[in-house]
Design an enzyme around this catalytic site. Structure first.
Site, PDB file in Angstrom:
ATOM      1  N   GLY A  11       0.810  -1.227   0.000  1.00 16.82           N
ATOM      2  CA  GLY A  11       0.000   0.000   0.000  1.00 16.82           C
ATOM      3  C   GLY A  11       0.835   1.265   0.000  1.00 16.82           C
ATOM      4  N   ARG A  15      -1.648   8.726   3.923  1.00 16.68           N
ATOM      5  CA  ARG A  15      -1.862   9.609   5.075  1.00 16.68           C
ATOM      6  C   ARG A  15      -0.605   9.855   5.916  1.00 16.68           C
ATOM      7  NH1 ARG A  15      -6.884   6.923   7.766  1.00 16.68           N
ATOM      8  NH2 ARG A  15      -6.409   5.224   6.334  1.00 16.68           N
ATOM      9  N   GLY A 105       2.448  -5.391   7.172  1.00 19.94           N
ATOM     10  CA  GLY A 105       3.666  -4.612   7.436  1.00 19.94           C
ATOM     11  C   GLY A 105       3.416  -3.391   8.287  1.00 19.94           C
ATOM     12  N   GLY A 141     -13.192  -3.475   9.557  1.00 18.30           N
ATOM     13  CA  GLY A 141     -14.158  -4.506   9.192  1.00 18.30           C
ATOM     14  C   GLY A 141     -14.819  -5.074  10.440  1.00 18.30           C
ATOM     15  N   GLU A 156     -17.012  -5.274   5.548  1.00 14.13           N
ATOM     16  CA  GLU A 156     -16.200  -4.053   5.523  1.00 14.13           C
ATOM     17  C   GLU A 156     -17.078  -2.865   5.918  1.00 14.13           C
ATOM     18  OE1 GLU A 156     -12.704  -3.794   5.019  1.00 14.13           O
ATOM     19  OE2 GLU A 156     -13.255  -5.821   5.598  1.00 14.13           O
ATOM     20  N   ASN A 171     -12.211  -6.942  12.753  1.00  9.41           N
ATOM     21  CA  ASN A 171     -11.270  -7.834  12.089  1.00  9.41           C
ATOM     22  C   ASN A 171      -9.896  -7.177  12.106  1.00  9.41           C
ATOM     23  OD1 ASN A 171      -9.943  -9.581  10.245  1.00  9.41           O
ATOM     24  ND2 ASN A 171     -10.583  -8.271   8.523  1.00  9.41           N
ATOM     25  N   ASN A 229      -1.767   4.226  10.093  1.00 11.75           N
ATOM     26  CA  ASN A 229      -2.145   4.923   8.861  1.00 11.75           C
ATOM     27  C   ASN A 229      -1.551   6.319   8.785  1.00 11.75           C
ATOM     28  OD1 ASN A 229      -3.857   2.863   7.685  1.00 11.75           O
ATOM     29  ND2 ASN A 229      -5.244   3.286   9.379  1.00 11.75           N
ATOM     30  N   TYR A 389      45.795  14.986  14.310  1.00  9.23           N
ATOM     31  CA  TYR A 389      45.436  15.243  12.910  1.00  9.23           C
ATOM     32  C   TYR A 389      46.275  16.389  12.371  1.00  9.23           C
ATOM     33  CZ  TYR A 389      42.221  16.060   8.956  1.00  9.23           C
ATOM     34  OH  TYR A 389      41.660  16.199   7.721  1.00  9.23           O
TER      35      TYR A 389
HETATM   36  C1  UD1 Z   1      -8.381  -4.294   6.102  1.00 11.96           C
HETATM   37  C2  UD1 Z   1      -9.504  -5.298   6.237  1.00 11.96           C
HETATM   38  C3  UD1 Z   1     -10.413  -4.884   7.385  1.00 11.96           C
HETATM   39  C4  UD1 Z   1      -9.601  -4.799   8.664  1.00 11.96           C
HETATM   40  C5  UD1 Z   1      -8.414  -3.844   8.475  1.00 11.96           C
HETATM   41  C6  UD1 Z   1      -7.523  -3.902   9.653  1.00 11.96           C
HETATM   42  C7  UD1 Z   1      -9.875  -6.116   4.005  1.00 11.96           C
HETATM   43  C8  UD1 Z   1     -10.732  -6.058   2.809  1.00 11.96           C
HETATM   44  N1  UD1 Z   1     -10.220  -5.341   5.015  1.00 11.96           N
HETATM   45  O1  UD1 Z   1      -8.992  -3.070   5.771  1.00 11.96           O
HETATM   46  O2  UD1 Z   1     -11.465  -5.826   7.546  1.00 11.96           O
HETATM   47  O3  UD1 Z   1     -10.435  -4.341   9.717  1.00 11.96           O
HETATM   48  O4  UD1 Z   1      -7.657  -4.235   7.317  1.00 11.96           O
HETATM   49  O5  UD1 Z   1      -6.512  -2.933   9.529  1.00 11.96           O
HETATM   50  O6  UD1 Z   1      -8.929  -6.868   4.034  1.00 11.96           O
HETATM   51  N2  UD1 Z   1      -2.464  -4.034   0.918  1.00 11.96           N
HETATM   52  C9  UD1 Z   1      -1.677  -4.531  -0.097  1.00 11.96           C
HETATM   53  N3  UD1 Z   1      -2.214  -4.652  -1.333  1.00 11.96           N
HETATM   54  C10 UD1 Z   1      -3.495  -4.299  -1.605  1.00 11.96           C
HETATM   55  C11 UD1 Z   1      -4.285  -3.779  -0.567  1.00 11.96           C
HETATM   56  C12 UD1 Z   1      -3.736  -3.680   0.691  1.00 11.96           C
HETATM   57  O7  UD1 Z   1      -0.530  -4.882   0.107  1.00 11.96           O
HETATM   58  O8  UD1 Z   1      -3.901  -4.434  -2.764  1.00 11.96           O
HETATM   59  C13 UD1 Z   1      -1.880  -3.899   2.263  1.00 11.96           C
HETATM   60  C14 UD1 Z   1      -1.789  -2.463   2.701  1.00 11.96           C
HETATM   61  O9  UD1 Z   1      -0.524  -1.931   2.400  1.00 11.96           O
HETATM   62  C15 UD1 Z   1      -2.000  -2.563   4.201  1.00 11.96           C
HETATM   63  C16 UD1 Z   1      -2.876  -3.787   4.358  1.00 11.96           C
HETATM   64  O10 UD1 Z   1      -2.763  -4.521   3.170  1.00 11.96           O
HETATM   65  O11 UD1 Z   1      -0.780  -2.820   4.866  1.00 11.96           O
HETATM   66  C17 UD1 Z   1      -4.313  -3.457   4.669  1.00 11.96           C
HETATM   67  O12 UD1 Z   1      -4.836  -2.738   3.585  1.00 11.96           O
HETATM   68  P1  UD1 Z   1      -5.837  -1.573   3.782  1.00 11.96           P
HETATM   69  O13 UD1 Z   1      -6.224  -1.052   2.469  1.00 11.96           O
HETATM   70  O14 UD1 Z   1      -5.337  -0.628   4.788  1.00 11.96           O
HETATM   71  O15 UD1 Z   1      -7.075  -2.379   4.362  1.00 11.96           O
HETATM   72  P2  UD1 Z   1      -8.241  -1.759   5.179  1.00 11.96           P
HETATM   73  O16 UD1 Z   1      -9.161  -1.116   4.226  1.00 11.96           O
HETATM   74  O17 UD1 Z   1      -7.717  -0.976   6.292  1.00 11.96           O
HETATM   75 CA    CA Z   2      -5.510   0.044   7.027  1.00 12.01          CA
END
Ligand code: UD1
Ligand code: CA
Length: 460
Positions: A11, A15, A105, A141, A156, A171, A229, A389
């Site tokens: 990601g 922010r 991560g 979620g 979600e 979640n 975030n 020196y």
């Molecule tokens: C996700 C969960 C949500 C949970 C929350 C906890 C899903 C759909 N939702 O939401 O239920 O409560 O995490 O923090 O999983 N990432 C990737 N590739 C992508 C998308 C995301 O590597 O295509 C990584 C992001 O860098 C991040 C993590 O996955 O580290 C979570 O992604 P993010 O988009 O923040 O998920 P949330 O919408 O917060």
């Molecule tokens: Ca997140």
């Protein structure tokens, strides 16, 4: 059964408002994702597949040092189409037996106990899902349970009804299941939701459909499943990370004047009965032996400090090997390559660099000792400077056991001062001094009779 761990880190971290990748922002002095990989490695997984995208090359470079066991795999996710998409890409790089555990991560304080419980569920053919009760569940979620309390699905926030948004059980995103089930479920994911993303969370309902037990695992605190975030959240987690580190050192036998006013950014080991005063910063690899006392405002980096040594207020110790029963400071600067024997005293405004001082030698005030080999029982007077020196090269100074260096001596290196030599105060030395010689390197004092002091000119 072998476990493969997937760490999501593709990601953007919009922010954070940063040019540094989000997962590389430091927490307790180390990139956030290092904490995740470290915890993951404790499970001795077969592979750790790190999904990278935004600033992937930076993330990869930052993790090179954590790949001692050679089990890191890199998975490039060019377009972030959702958590489900990310895990699916990772799956294509993994064998199809064993268990898969998904971590993030940007969720750095997850504990080994929690992810082990999750892994255990997967090893028993179940789906382990780490959940938590949040005071303010915000846009996380929501966990949907049936009348019997069994987990049915995750909704979600953006797709949730007003009633579902009232649910405070969230979640964490962390889950584990057998790889063969994961592969099957990931293949069935669709993006027909509000965000048009492939949600990893949709596999929960699939597991329920397929009769696979979904085992909710309660996180021990909000903190361990909190994702970062923005920098406000990062700062909050920093305080928690510090608390954990300091508490461990207290359990190991160190006392703190105020556990909330100390910062640890690295690997610190303490012996019994160490005492650490307020506003101390410990960075890198630091080892404090039994009974070491660190005064207020000190910074100690990458150093070993021997038993019973006291570091007095506002002293900086970096890259040093300090023996037992020494006294450093207040206001001393002990720089890299300083090696101090037993009972050495380095007093106020003394700076040492690449210098060895033997047992019971003293530099009690105002000195610079660089590139010097100093024996034992040597006294270095106030104002002594090793002129190491020449503007181009550095040169060594050797001072033998029991030598006495008088106040305000200028020692022009290269220079050898043998054992028990005596250097008169105010000397500027450019020539070696043999054992037991007295060296006087200053102009002789003249006292002139009948001197009348100047008087003030009447015109001005
Ligand atoms: C996700 C969960 C949500 C949970 C929350 C906890 C899903 C759909 N939702 O939401 O239920 O409560 O995490 O923090 O999983 N990432 C990737 N590739 C992508 C998308 C995301 O590597 O295509 C990584 C992001 O860098 C991040 C993590 O996955 O580290 C979570 O992604 P993010 O988009 O923040 O998920 P949330 O919408 O917060
Ligand atoms: Ca997140």
């Amino acid at each position: 059964m072998p476990t493969d761990i997937v760490v999501l880190a593709a990601g953007k971290g919009t922010r954070m408002n940063s040019s540094l990748a989000k997962v590389l922002h430091p927490l307790a002095g180390e990139p956030m994702i290092h904490h995740v990989i470290k915890t993951a490695q404790r499970l001795e997984p077969r592979h750790i597949a790190v999904v990278i995208g935004h600033q992937g090359a930076d993330v990869r470079a930052a993790l090179a040092a954590q790949n001692d066991s050679g089990n890191l795999i890199w998975v490039e996710q060019e377009q972030q189409l959702g958590t489900g998409h990310a895990v699916k890409l990772a799956k294509d790089h993994l064998p199809d037996d064993g268990a898969m555990l998904v971590l993030y991560g940007d969720v750095p304080l997850i504990t080994e106990d929690t992810i082990r419980a999750c892994e255990d569920a997967a090893h028993q053919g179940q789906l382990g899902l780490v959940v938590a009760e949040f005071n303010d569940p915000a846009e996380l979620g929501r966990i949907i349970r049936d009348d019997t309390g069994a987990v049915q699905e995750i909704v979600e926030f953006k797709d949730a009804t007003p009633e579902q948004r009232q649910i405070s059980e969230i979640n964490s995103g962390i889950l584990a299941a057998p790889l063969k089930n994961m592969a099957q479920w990931l293949g069935r994911l669709q993006s027909n939701n509000v965000q048009q993303e492939y949600y990893l969370t949709d596999i929960i309902a699939m597991a329920v459909q397929d009769g696979v037990d979904v085992v909710p695992i309660q996180a021990s605190s909000e903190v361990e499943v909190t994702g970062v975030n923005d920098r406000v959240q990062l700062a909050q987690l920093e305080r928690h990370a510090q608390k954990r580190l300091v508490e461990q050192l207290m359990l190991d036998g160190a006392s703190f004047a105020d556990p909330a006013r100390v910062d640890i950014r690295g690997q610190v080991r303490v012996g019994k009965d160490c005492f650490i005063d307020a506003n101390v910063l410990l960075t890198g690899e630091v080892e404090l032996s039994d009974g070491v006392r660190i005064g207020p405002g000190c910074v100690v980096s990458d150093s070993r400090i021997g038993a019973g040594t006291e570091v007095l207020a506002n002293t900086v110790v970096d890259g040093a090997d300090v023996g037992p029963d020494c006294s450093l400071g207040p206001f001393a600067r002990v720089r890299p390559g300083s090696v101090l024997g037993t009972g050495v005293k380095i007093g106020n405004f003394v700076e040492t660099k690449k210098t060895r001082l033997g047992d019971h030698s003293k530099a009690s005030h105002l000195a610079y000792l660089g590139d010097a080999e100093i024996g034992s029982e040597v006294n270095i007077g106030a104002g002594t400077v090793t002129c190491n020196y020449d503007g181009v090269n550095k040169h060594p100074t050797n001072i033998g056991d029991g030598a006495f260096i008088g106040t305000n001596s200028t020692l022009v290196a290269p220079l050898n001062i043998a054992a028990k030599a005596f250097v008169a105060a105010g000397s500027a030395l450019t020539k070696d001094v043999a054992a037991e010689q007295l060296a006087v390197g200053r102009s002789r004092q003249r006292n002139i009779d009948g001197w009348s002091a100047p008087t003030k000119d009447s015109e001005n």
